[in-house]
Design a protein around this motif. Structure first.
Motif, short mmCIF file in Angstrom:
data_model
loop_
_atom_site.label_atom_id
_atom_site.label_comp_id
_atom_site.label_asym_id
_atom_site.label_seq_id
_atom_site.Cartn_x
_atom_site.Cartn_y
_atom_site.Cartn_z
N GLU A 86 -4.61 8.46 9.11
CA GLU A 86 -6.07 8.47 9.00
C GLU A 86 -6.55 7.25 9.77
O GLU A 86 -6.24 6.11 9.41
N LYS A 101 -3.97 0.48 -4.96
CA LYS A 101 -4.40 1.89 -5.02
C LYS A 101 -4.65 2.45 -3.63
O LYS A 101 -4.44 3.63 -3.38
N HIS A 102 -5.15 1.60 -2.71
CA HIS A 102 -5.45 2.02 -1.34
C HIS A 102 -5.09 0.87 -0.41
O HIS A 102 -5.32 -0.29 -0.74
N ARG A 144 3.66 3.97 6.53
CA ARG A 144 3.10 5.22 6.02
C ARG A 144 4.05 5.88 5.02
O ARG A 144 3.64 6.35 3.97
N SER A 199 -10.61 6.47 -7.51
CA SER A 199 -9.40 6.81 -8.29
C SER A 199 -9.15 5.78 -9.35
O SER A 199 -9.74 4.78 -9.43
N VAL A 241 -12.88 6.08 1.33
CA VAL A 241 -11.98 5.91 0.20
C VAL A 241 -12.59 6.58 -1.02
O VAL A 241 -13.70 6.26 -1.43
N CYS A 272 4.04 3.84 1.79
CA CYS A 272 2.78 4.05 1.07
C CYS A 272 2.75 5.43 0.42
O CYS A 272 2.31 5.58 -0.72
N SER A 273 3.19 6.41 1.16
CA SER A 273 3.22 7.77 0.63
C SER A 273 4.10 7.86 -0.61
O SER A 273 3.72 8.46 -1.62
N CYS A 324 0.07 5.50 -2.49
CA CYS A 324 -0.98 4.60 -2.01
C CYS A 324 -1.45 5.08 -0.64
O CYS A 324 -0.74 4.90 0.34
N PRO A 325 -2.63 5.69 -0.55
CA PRO A 325 -3.10 6.16 0.75
C PRO A 325 -3.20 5.00 1.76
O PRO A 325 -3.67 3.91 1.42
N LEU A 326 -2.74 5.26 2.98
CA LEU A 326 -2.79 4.28 4.06
C LEU A 326 -3.79 4.74 5.11
O LEU A 326 -3.75 5.89 5.55
N LYS A 327 -4.67 3.83 5.50
CA LYS A 327 -5.63 4.10 6.56
C LYS A 327 -5.50 3.01 7.61
O LYS A 327 -5.20 1.86 7.29
#
Length: 114
Positions: free
Chosen positions: A99, A42-43, A66, A114, A111, A69-70, A74-77
């Protein structure tokens, strides 16, 4: 590469990937992250605390990650960047694309559930 699952303060599961020490290796990043993203996290949080050098191939690996993930939702940090990594991302203007957080803890706090 060390991979673990962390729980954010908001209760979300975050896949934490600690990249190995030294040069950011494009082939390794692409191979490992492909396998991780196949599990549909999820992250995703990349810890660059041990990375001491990023060249153009390393930058392309981060951009590739990135984009992947996009596409997967799936948000990437990124977190814990050393001075050289910060400089490379700033010079290439990619610091506005990612980020970026000063530590794993700071990134986990951001985070959302979700």
């Amino acid at each position: 590469m060390d991979v673990s699952t962390q729980l954010s303060p908001g209760g979300s599961l975050v896949t934490l990937v600690k990249l190995p020490a030294g040069q950011l290796e494009r082939a390794l990043v692409q191979k490992e992250l492909s396998q991780i993203l196949a599990k549909k996290p999820k992250h995703l949080l990349l810890d660059l605390s041990q990375v001491t050098q990023i060249d153009s191939r390393g930058v392309s690996a981060l951009v590739w990650a990135r984009r992947l993930c996009s596409a997967a939702g799936c948000p990437l940090k990124l977190c814990s960047l050393g001075e050289q990594a910060k400089l490379v991302l700033k010079v290439t203007h990619l610091d506005s694309l990612f980020e970026i957080y000063p530590s794993v803890e700071a990134a986990l706090k951001e985070v959302s559930e979700s």
